[in-house]
Design a protein around this motif. Sequence first.
Motif, PDB file in Angstrom:
ATOM      1  N   ARG A   1      55.670  37.796  28.288  1.00 32.61           N
ATOM      2  CA  ARG A   1      54.553  36.865  28.422  1.00 32.61           C
ATOM      3  C   ARG A   1      54.350  36.462  29.879  1.00 32.61           C
ATOM      4  N   ALA A   2      55.437  36.283  30.615  1.00 29.36           N
ATOM      5  CA  ALA A   2      55.311  35.964  32.037  1.00 29.36           C
ATOM      6  C   ALA A   2      54.757  37.151  32.806  1.00 29.36           C
ATOM      7  N   TYR A   3      55.227  38.343  32.449  1.00 31.49           N
ATOM      8  CA  TYR A   3      54.732  39.545  33.108  1.00 31.49           C
ATOM      9  C   TYR A   3      53.255  39.758  32.814  1.00 31.49           C
ATOM     10  N   ARG A   4      52.799  39.423  31.612  1.00 30.54           N
ATOM     11  CA  ARG A   4      51.377  39.589  31.267  1.00 30.54           C
ATOM     12  C   ARG A   4      50.497  38.763  32.197  1.00 30.54           C
ATOM     13  N   LYS A   5      50.865  37.537  32.420  1.00 29.10           N
ATOM     14  CA  LYS A   5      50.074  36.673  33.297  1.00 29.10           C
ATOM     15  C   LYS A   5      50.001  37.264  34.702  1.00 29.10           C
ATOM     16  N   ASN A   6      51.132  37.722  35.209  1.00 28.51           N
ATOM     17  CA  ASN A   6      51.192  38.332  36.536  1.00 28.51           C
ATOM     18  C   ASN A   6      50.385  39.633  36.578  1.00 28.51           C
ATOM     19  N   HIS A   7      50.553  40.448  35.545  1.00 32.64           N
ATOM     20  CA  HIS A   7      49.986  41.787  35.560  1.00 32.64           C
ATOM     21  C   HIS A   7      48.469  41.777  35.401  1.00 32.64           C
ATOM     22  N   PHE A   8      47.939  40.888  34.572  1.00 32.65           N
ATOM     23  CA  PHE A   8      46.488  40.815  34.435  1.00 32.65           C
ATOM     24  C   PHE A   8      45.842  40.351  35.742  1.00 32.65           C
ATOM     25  N   ALA A   9      46.519  39.449  36.448  1.00 32.12           N
ATOM     26  CA  ALA A   9      46.003  39.030  37.758  1.00 32.12           C
ATOM     27  C   ALA A   9      46.050  40.193  38.747  1.00 32.12           C
ATOM     28  N   HIS A  10      47.091  41.011  38.654  1.00 32.82           N
ATOM     29  CA  HIS A  10      47.195  42.196  39.506  1.00 32.82           C
ATOM     30  C   HIS A  10      46.024  43.139  39.247  1.00 32.82           C
TER      31      HIS A  10
ATOM     32  N   ASN B   1      45.427  44.260  45.150  1.00 34.53           N
ATOM     33  CA  ASN B   1      45.682  44.303  46.592  1.00 34.53           C
ATOM     34  C   ASN B   1      44.787  43.354  47.391  1.00 34.53           C
ATOM     35  N   SER B   2      44.609  42.173  46.854  1.00 33.38           N
ATOM     36  CA  SER B   2      43.891  41.109  47.546  1.00 33.38           C
ATOM     37  C   SER B   2      44.816  39.896  47.597  1.00 33.38           C
ATOM     38  N   PRO B   3      44.471  38.869  48.365  1.00 34.58           N
ATOM     39  CA  PRO B   3      45.345  37.689  48.426  1.00 34.58           C
ATOM     40  C   PRO B   3      45.589  37.024  47.080  1.00 34.58           C
ATOM     41  N   GLN B   4      44.752  37.305  46.085  1.00 32.20           N
ATOM     42  CA  GLN B   4      44.951  36.720  44.755  1.00 32.20           C
ATOM     43  C   GLN B   4      45.807  37.599  43.848  1.00 32.20           C
ATOM     44  N   ASP B   5      46.153  38.775  44.312  1.00 34.62           N
ATOM     45  CA  ASP B   5      47.030  39.678  43.560  1.00 34.62           C
ATOM     46  C   ASP B   5      48.471  39.209  43.762  1.00 34.62           C
TER      47      ASP B   5
ATOM     48  N   ASP C   1      51.330  40.550  43.032  1.00 31.65           N
ATOM     49  CA  ASP C   1      52.207  41.592  43.559  1.00 31.65           C
ATOM     50  C   ASP C   1      52.003  41.758  45.058  1.00 31.65           C
ATOM     51  N   TRP C   2      50.768  41.737  45.487  1.00 36.25           N
ATOM     52  CA  TRP C   2      50.451  41.865  46.910  1.00 36.25           C
ATOM     53  C   TRP C   2      51.008  40.672  47.689  1.00 36.25           C
ATOM     54  N   LYS C   3      50.862  39.471  47.111  1.00 31.92           N
ATOM     55  CA  LYS C   3      51.343  38.268  47.790  1.00 31.92           C
ATOM     56  C   LYS C   3      52.846  38.312  47.987  1.00 31.92           C
ATOM     57  N   ARG C   4      53.595  38.809  46.974  1.00 31.92           N
ATOM     58  CA  ARG C   4      55.052  38.873  47.096  1.00 31.92           C
ATOM     59  C   ARG C   4      55.490  39.814  48.213  1.00 31.92           C
ATOM     60  N   ARG C   5      54.696  40.853  48.465  1.00 31.36           N
ATOM     61  CA  ARG C   5      55.088  41.877  49.436  1.00 31.36           C
ATOM     62  C   ARG C   5      54.452  41.688  50.809  1.00 31.36           C
ATOM     63  N   GLU C   6      53.514  40.748  50.892  1.00 31.83           N
ATOM     64  CA  GLU C   6      52.798  40.566  52.160  1.00 31.83           C
ATOM     65  C   GLU C   6      53.763  40.210  53.287  1.00 31.83           C
TER      66      GLU C   6
ATOM     67  N   ALA D   1      40.594  55.942  53.986  1.00 30.94           N
ATOM     68  CA  ALA D   1      39.685  57.085  54.120  1.00 30.94           C
ATOM     69  C   ALA D   1      40.081  58.259  53.245  1.00 30.94           C
ATOM     70  N   ASP D   2      41.260  58.182  52.627  1.00 30.58           N
ATOM     71  CA  ASP D   2      41.766  59.318  51.863  1.00 30.58           C
ATOM     72  C   ASP D   2      41.277  59.349  50.427  1.00 30.58           C
ATOM     73  N   ALA D   3      40.698  58.271  49.941  1.00 33.10           N
ATOM     74  CA  ALA D   3      40.295  58.254  48.535  1.00 33.10           C
ATOM     75  C   ALA D   3      39.122  57.306  48.348  1.00 33.10           C
ATOM     76  N   ALA D   4      38.297  57.628  47.369  1.00 36.25           N
ATOM     77  CA  ALA D   4      37.181  56.753  47.043  1.00 36.25           C
ATOM     78  C   ALA D   4      37.661  55.497  46.330  1.00 36.25           C
ATOM     79  N   TYR D   5      38.877  55.556  45.759  1.00 37.44           N
ATOM     80  CA  TYR D   5      39.455  54.428  45.036  1.00 37.44           C
ATOM     81  C   TYR D   5      40.686  53.976  45.806  1.00 37.44           C
ATOM     82  N   PRO D   6      40.498  53.154  46.840  1.00 39.38           N
ATOM     83  CA  PRO D   6      41.608  52.845  47.749  1.00 39.38           C
ATOM     84  C   PRO D   6      42.743  52.101  47.069  1.00 39.38           C
ATOM     85  N   SER D   7      43.931  52.358  47.562  1.00 40.41           N
ATOM     86  CA  SER D   7      45.147  51.650  47.158  1.00 40.41           C
ATOM     87  C   SER D   7      45.609  51.965  45.745  1.00 40.41           C
ATOM     88  N   ILE D   8      45.159  53.070  45.162  1.00 44.83           N
ATOM     89  CA  ILE D   8      45.665  53.507  43.859  1.00 44.83           C
ATOM     90  C   ILE D   8      45.926  55.008  43.918  1.00 44.83           C
TER      91      ILE D   8
END
Length: 344
Positions: free
Chosen positions: A120-129, A134-138, A140-145, A246-253
């Motif tokens: 349940r905790a992971y669901r809350k985190n993962h849906f926000a991800h 890869n934005s400041p509201q993600d 996972d991104w915030k933990r690694r920034e 520049a390597d992909a039309a869908y950046p960061s995935i």
Amino acid sequence: MNHRFAVPASADERRLGDDAAGIPVKLDQDELRRLSRVNPILGWMHVIGEWSLIVATIYLCQRFWNPVLYIFAVAFIGARQHALLILMHDGVHYRLFRNRPLNDWVSEVLLAWPHLVSARAYRKNHFAHHKYLNSPQDPDWKRREGDPAWIFPQPAPTLAKMLFRDVSGLNALVLLRLAASLVSADKASTAFLVARYGFYVAALSTIVYVGAFKGLVIYWLVPLFTWLVFIMRIRSIAEHHAIEPADAAYPSIRTTRTGLLERVFLAPKNVNYHIEHHFFPSVPFYRLPKLHALLMSQPEFREGAHVTDSYWGVLVESVARPARPAKRARGFGVAEMQPVRTAM
């Protein structure tokens, strides 16, 4: 861009984590509904199958004890732990069982809690991800920034040292910190907390009572804090890092192609199809290969997706390559630098 398929996200899809906005290649509603259909029999087969493989591995290692066999067992069990967590991930997206309470309790008791995390905790985190990738509201991104371990490309010795610390258990705290951060961000009810920690007390008491504490350490905790940490690192790099815009039309995935050994020891349950999962999280893991084939049949996706051949290829893309030394150009008599493009 000429899109062949288009369908707006329904309220149910958004609840599952789907967000059709911004997806350049879409599916028609009937196709998405067929791909998203949940098969509870397959869900049970995979949950029971992974636990059965763990039990069988422990039995065989004890029966034919050998240090080399034990190392194999640690890697294989760690990969099975990873498989169970991927099944938990499907449960988080409500893709294991149609019955929501059954889906959630299986996700917790059989898949999440043994790994010291909460679904349940992971669901809350993962849906926000998914929503804020890869934005400041993600989260996972915030933990690694700002963490040097997640800045790519890296020098090869730096990356190798980090992976060695993972597989040797020296980075075991990484997993504990992740679990703690997920728990701290979730406000669980008292009843849920009693159930969860009651599970731990009951499980540990039973293990101690039957004299299996040593087995818990060497066959569960050692893989959990070594091989699992190692493959979670590689998988996390593969999913969202070392990708130039520049390597992909869908950046960061990134989607990663896998061979048999990678599917067994690194990326079970089709977890390598990550672009596909972000586009359509309502599709359960056992239909991701079909979804991948369908999307790859479309030029828009095929030409824009960042697809890497193997996880070794991901590590190569993650490494900063030094420039070649000055080289005399033929016929001109002058030294020219021959830059090497970092594989991203």
